[in-house]
Design a protein around this motif. Structure first.
Motif, PDB file in Angstrom:
ATOM      1  N   TYR A   5       1.300 -10.190 -11.172  1.00 44.97           N
ATOM      2  CA  TYR A   5       1.333  -8.803 -10.693  1.00 44.97           C
ATOM      3  C   TYR A   5       1.231  -7.826 -11.865  1.00 44.97           C
ATOM      4  N   SER A  29       3.038  -1.981 -10.752  1.00 44.44           N
ATOM      5  CA  SER A  29       3.165  -1.352  -9.433  1.00 44.44           C
ATOM      6  C   SER A  29       3.197  -2.403  -8.323  1.00 44.44           C
ATOM      7  N   GLU A  30       2.441  -3.486  -8.475  1.00 45.63           N
ATOM      8  CA  GLU A  30       2.448  -4.555  -7.464  1.00 45.63           C
ATOM      9  C   GLU A  30       3.795  -5.282  -7.437  1.00 45.63           C
ATOM     10  N   ALA A  46       6.193  -3.093  -5.747  1.00 47.00           N
ATOM     11  CA  ALA A  46       5.884  -3.052  -4.311  1.00 47.00           C
ATOM     12  C   ALA A  46       6.484  -4.257  -3.597  1.00 47.00           C
ATOM     13  N   ASN A  95       3.259   3.378   0.260  1.00 51.59           N
ATOM     14  CA  ASN A  95       2.604   3.118  -1.034  1.00 51.59           C
ATOM     15  C   ASN A  95       2.758   1.654  -1.448  1.00 51.59           C
ATOM     16  N   SER A  96       3.905   1.078  -1.137  1.00 51.44           N
ATOM     17  CA  SER A  96       4.117  -0.333  -1.486  1.00 51.44           C
ATOM     18  C   SER A  96       3.187  -1.236  -0.688  1.00 51.44           C
ATOM     19  N   SER A 121      -0.286  -0.958  -2.163  1.00 51.42           N
ATOM     20  CA  SER A 121      -0.396  -1.638  -3.456  1.00 51.42           C
ATOM     21  C   SER A 121      -0.573  -3.147  -3.277  1.00 51.42           C
ATOM     22  N   ALA A 171      -4.033  -3.915  -1.877  1.00 49.15           N
ATOM     23  CA  ALA A 171      -5.017  -3.852  -2.973  1.00 49.15           C
ATOM     24  C   ALA A 171      -4.967  -5.115  -3.823  1.00 49.15           C
ATOM     25  N   PHE A 172      -3.778  -5.658  -4.003  1.00 49.91           N
ATOM     26  CA  PHE A 172      -3.642  -6.914  -4.750  1.00 49.91           C
ATOM     27  C   PHE A 172      -4.404  -8.031  -4.053  1.00 49.91           C
TER      28      PHE A 172
END
Length: 257
Positions: A65, A68-69, A72, A115-116, A119, A122-123
């Motif tokens: 990660y 931010s990931e 999250a 937002n989490s 994120s 997106a991962f």
């Protein structure tokens, strides 16, 4: 007459042999050519198959990660745990209303939760392994199952006695508190669980130290005590019994009158 019949037989044999030879020669030759072409085509197929590049499978899910990931996932873990506590403990501790705590937390921190989720989706998109939203949903489902198994292992009464109070504390956290909780292990004073490590943290594995182990040399074995075999004492020579010598009778003195 017999000569004529013999001649006729020879002529028939010659005609028959010539007819067979002619028929063989008259057969179409493309049969062998077609077989050769078929063999060439069969040989060409494996070569063509080898020449085609194999379809590359999609890239694997990233092994680590970014910051931010990682944060999250910590937020999703906290939120999912509050949900399981609310569903599991609402009849065990109804006075504390654990499911209401979960709902209040969700409303209060809607932006951070959204937002989490984005994120982590997106991962999964970076992995290119399919529908990223579906992979995120599967991750959350497995996370909920993991927490439920833990509650069953601890025991529902004991689990609720400890974790409902955590939900009470979580509901009152500010956004800054949540950022510290999800990103700063030292500041939060706890160790985070995560499905993947941080990419910018390198874990160095040193070889195990070698300790010199003093091997004690075994002491020489004590010589076996040789017990001298006691020689049997020689039987004392049989001594003849001493004969008592009778004392000589005392001389009698005769008184002379």
């Amino acid at each position: 007459m017999s000569r004529q019949r013999a001649a006729l037989r020879l002529s028939l044999k010659a005609l028959t042999g010539a007819a067979v030879l002619g028929a063989l020669l008259a057969l179409p030759a493309p049969t062998s050519a077609a077989a050769k072409e078929a063999a060439k085509a069969a040989a060409a197929k494996p070569a063509a198959a080898k020449a085609r590049p194999a379809k590359s499978s999609g890239p694997a899910t990233p092994a680590c990660y970014n910051r931010s990931e990682y944060a999250a996932e910590q937020m999703m873990r906290l939120h999912t745990e509050m949900m399981i506590v609310g569903l599991t403990c609402r009849t065990v501790t109804p006075d504390k209303k654990p499911f209401d705590l979960y709902q209040d937390f969700s409303v209060k921190n809607r932006a951070m939760l959204s937002n989490s989720e984005a994120s982590l989706i997106a991962f999964y998109k970076r992995s290119g392994g399919g529908n990223a939203t579906r992979q995120f949903d599967m991750f959350r489902t497995e996370l909920a199952n993991e927490i439920s198994r833990r509650a069953a292992t601890i025991g529902i009464p004991q689990y609720c006695a400890n974790f409902v109070d955590r939900s009470v504390a979580a509901k009152d956290l500010t956004p800054d508190d949540l950022r510290t909780l999800t990103t700063d292990e030292k500041g939060a004073g706890l160790m985070h669980l995560a499905s993947r490590p941080l990419c910018d943290v390198k874990t160095v594995s040193n070889p195990d130290p070698v300790f010199a182990v003093a091997s004690a040399t075994p002491a020489p074995a004590a010589p076996k005590a040789t017990t001298a075999k006691a020689k049997p004492a020689k039987a004392a020579a049989a001594t003849k019994p001493k004969q008592k010598v009778a004392a000589a009778p005392a001389k009698q003195s005769v008184a002379v009158r």
